[in-house]
Design a protein around this motif. Structure first.
Motif, PDB file in Angstrom:
ATOM      1  N   UNK A 138       0.846  -1.191   0.000  1.00 42.13           N
ATOM      2  CA  UNK A 138       0.000   0.000   0.000  1.00 42.13           C
ATOM      3  C   UNK A 138       0.885   1.246   0.000  1.00 42.13           C
ATOM      4  N   UNK A 139       0.376   2.325  -0.576  1.00 41.13           N
ATOM      5  CA  UNK A 139       0.965   3.637  -0.404  1.00 41.13           C
ATOM      6  C   UNK A 139       2.285   3.849  -1.119  1.00 41.13           C
ATOM      7  N   UNK A 140       2.913   4.968  -0.791  1.00 36.74           N
ATOM      8  CA  UNK A 140       4.194   5.356  -1.380  1.00 36.74           C
ATOM      9  C   UNK A 140       5.033   6.051  -0.329  1.00 36.74           C
ATOM     10  N   UNK A 141       6.346   5.969  -0.505  1.00 40.19           N
ATOM     11  CA  UNK A 141       7.260   6.603   0.437  1.00 40.19           C
ATOM     12  C   UNK A 141       8.226   5.602   1.024  1.00 40.19           C
ATOM     13  N   UNK A 142       8.930   5.963   2.105  1.00 46.99           N
ATOM     14  CA  UNK A 142       9.829   5.014   2.774  1.00 46.99           C
ATOM     15  C   UNK A 142       9.067   3.751   3.168  1.00 46.99           C
ATOM     16  N   UNK A 143       9.709   2.600   3.001  1.00 43.04           N
ATOM     17  CA  UNK A 143       8.993   1.332   3.141  1.00 43.04           C
ATOM     18  C   UNK A 143       9.040   0.827   4.579  1.00 43.04           C
ATOM     19  N   UNK A 144       7.867   0.436   5.089  1.00 41.10           N
ATOM     20  CA  UNK A 144       7.753  -0.234   6.381  1.00 41.10           C
ATOM     21  C   UNK A 144       7.216  -1.639   6.124  1.00 41.10           C
ATOM     22  N   UNK A 145       7.947  -2.635   6.601  1.00 38.79           N
ATOM     23  CA  UNK A 145       7.533  -4.026   6.438  1.00 38.79           C
ATOM     24  C   UNK A 145       6.844  -4.512   7.707  1.00 38.79           C
ATOM     25  N   UNK A 146       5.743  -5.232   7.527  1.00 40.08           N
ATOM     26  CA  UNK A 146       5.000  -5.826   8.633  1.00 40.08           C
ATOM     27  C   UNK A 146       5.206  -7.336   8.581  1.00 40.08           C
ATOM     28  N   UNK A 198       0.133   4.026   8.875  1.00 37.46           N
ATOM     29  CA  UNK A 198       1.432   4.145   8.216  1.00 37.46           C
ATOM     30  C   UNK A 198       1.312   4.805   6.848  1.00 37.46           C
ATOM     31  N   UNK A 199       0.296   4.430   6.076  1.00 38.18           N
ATOM     32  CA  UNK A 199       0.075   5.066   4.774  1.00 38.18           C
ATOM     33  C   UNK A 199      -0.241   6.540   4.956  1.00 38.18           C
ATOM     34  N   UNK A 200      -1.057   6.861   5.964  1.00 41.19           N
ATOM     35  CA  UNK A 200      -1.415   8.258   6.226  1.00 41.19           C
ATOM     36  C   UNK A 200      -0.201   9.091   6.611  1.00 41.19           C
ATOM     37  N   UNK A 201       0.818   8.445   7.188  1.00 39.89           N
ATOM     38  CA  UNK A 201       2.030   9.168   7.588  1.00 39.89           C
ATOM     39  C   UNK A 201       3.029   9.296   6.447  1.00 39.89           C
ATOM     40  N   UNK A 202       2.653   8.838   5.248  1.00 41.74           N
ATOM     41  CA  UNK A 202       3.514   8.999   4.081  1.00 41.74           C
ATOM     42  C   UNK A 202       4.472   7.858   3.833  1.00 41.74           C
ATOM     43  N   UNK A 203       4.079   6.641   4.206  1.00 41.72           N
ATOM     44  CA  UNK A 203       4.953   5.481   4.025  1.00 41.72           C
ATOM     45  C   UNK A 203       4.320   4.444   3.121  1.00 41.72           C
ATOM     46  N   UNK A 204       5.167   3.710   2.469  1.00 38.96           N
ATOM     47  CA  UNK A 204       4.732   2.519   1.740  1.00 38.96           C
ATOM     48  C   UNK A 204       4.747   1.361   2.731  1.00 38.96           C
ATOM     49  N   UNK A 205       3.713   0.551   2.707  1.00 42.25           N
ATOM     50  CA  UNK A 205       3.599  -0.564   3.646  1.00 42.25           C
ATOM     51  C   UNK A 205       3.581  -1.868   2.854  1.00 42.25           C
ATOM     52  N   UNK A 206       4.405  -2.813   3.288  1.00 42.64           N
ATOM     53  CA  UNK A 206       4.483  -4.111   2.624  1.00 42.64           C
ATOM     54  C   UNK A 206       4.336  -5.200   3.682  1.00 42.64           C
TER      55      UNK A 206
END
Length: 302
Positions: A77-85, A103-111
């Motif tokens: 989801x999203x775009x920006x620095x990537x956070x992995x769950x 996380x998406x709302x804070x400007x991050x890509x979530x994977x």
């Protein structure tokens, strides 16, 4: 010991527990090698996941990553620095959906993804419903190769163990959040042995055999001991002292030995409710999305 019993109970039908204990007791005395093989098979068997998604999330993009001819399936989801769950043993990526929206709302890509033999992904090298922590770690590394350098990782339970293993193999996030981590599995083997009715010969043999199958010495799974051998990123660990699946003492040990760590005590949430508790989600998201100072940025680039 009773605080860990619910994890082990999922392996054994309650109506058979007396027979299982009797059988293991006999093997401990007369055929420990057979007991080691049986105990190892149970240790590496993943309990069935009966949970479901409990959080509305924005539409994501499904993906499939191939690792050793096995399909690892996930969603981004999203775009920006990537956070992995990263989910835990017997879990699934769906459990971590409450983190996606913030996380998406804070400007991050979530994977997020299902590890081998979990969820929608293919069985691992040991076959259906079986895997190892290093194999889970390698699947994380494969997903990272496709989706990019991690800004952060949020990991639950044994997912924290696999993330730590990936750190030792070169994963370089700027921040980590561990939720109810399993950091000292040797203690859990003692509970495992007491529950199943075997002694030290089978227990130590099982630990050795698991290490052989996983391709790494058993001692390497002890995070507080091994963290001194790497330069880890800042860590937030959140744990309920009454957790019945993993030990709060593991997070205490991590907070004492990890060079830059913070322990948050979350009472009344257990092992699973922690993942959908709004305060826990907000605290983890706040930690991993905070600005990275110069020292920590140097770690990430090293």
């Amino acid at each position: 010991m009773s605080s860990q019993k619910s994890t082990i109970d999922r392996f054994i039908n309650a109506t058979r527990s007396t027979a299982v204990r009797a059988a293991f007791g006999t093997l401990e005395r007369f055929a420990p090698g057979l007991g080691v093989r049986w105990a190892t098979n149970l240790w590496l068997t993943i309990p069935r996941f009966n949970g479901r998604a409990r959080s509305a999330v924005p539409p994501g993009t499904p993906f499939t990553t191939t690792w050793r001819n096995r399909r690892i399936r996930g969603t981004a989801w999203g775009a920006g620095p990537v956070v992995y769950l990263v989910h835990g043993w017997g879990g699934a990526s769906a459990q971590l959906l409450p983190f996606v929206g913030p996380l998406v709302a804070s400007g991050h890509r979530v994977v997020t993804f299902d590890a081998p033999s979990h969820g929608a992904s293919d069985p691992g090298e040991l076959g259906p419903r079986r895997t190892t922590i290093p194999e889970m770690a390698r699947s994380l590394t494969a997903v990272v190769r496709e989706h990019g350098q991690p800004h952060a990782v949020i990991a639950h339970s044994a997912g924290a163990s696999s993330t730590f293993h990936a750190l030792r193999d070169g994963l370089r996030p700027a921040r980590l959040a561990f939720l109810a981590p399993m950091a000292q599995p040797d203690e859990l083997t003692m509970v495992f042995a007491a529950t199943l009715g075997f002694g030290e010969r089978i227990r130590t043999g099982m630990a050795r055999r698991v290490g052989e199958i996983a391709g790494t010495p058993w001692e390497d799974f002890d995070m507080p001991r091994m963290v001194t051998r790497i330069a880890p990123p800042p860590l937030l660990t959140i744990h309920d002292p009454a957790d019945r699946e993993t030990r709060y003492a593991d997070s205490v040990a991590l907070a004492k030995t990890w060079p830059d760590a913070e322990l948050v005590t979350a009472e009344g949430l257990g092992h699973w409710r922690l993942l959908r508790d709004p305060a826990t989600v907000a605290r983890a998201v706040e930690f991993v999305t905070a600005p990275v100072d110069e020292r920590k940025a140097r770690y990430r680039a090293s």
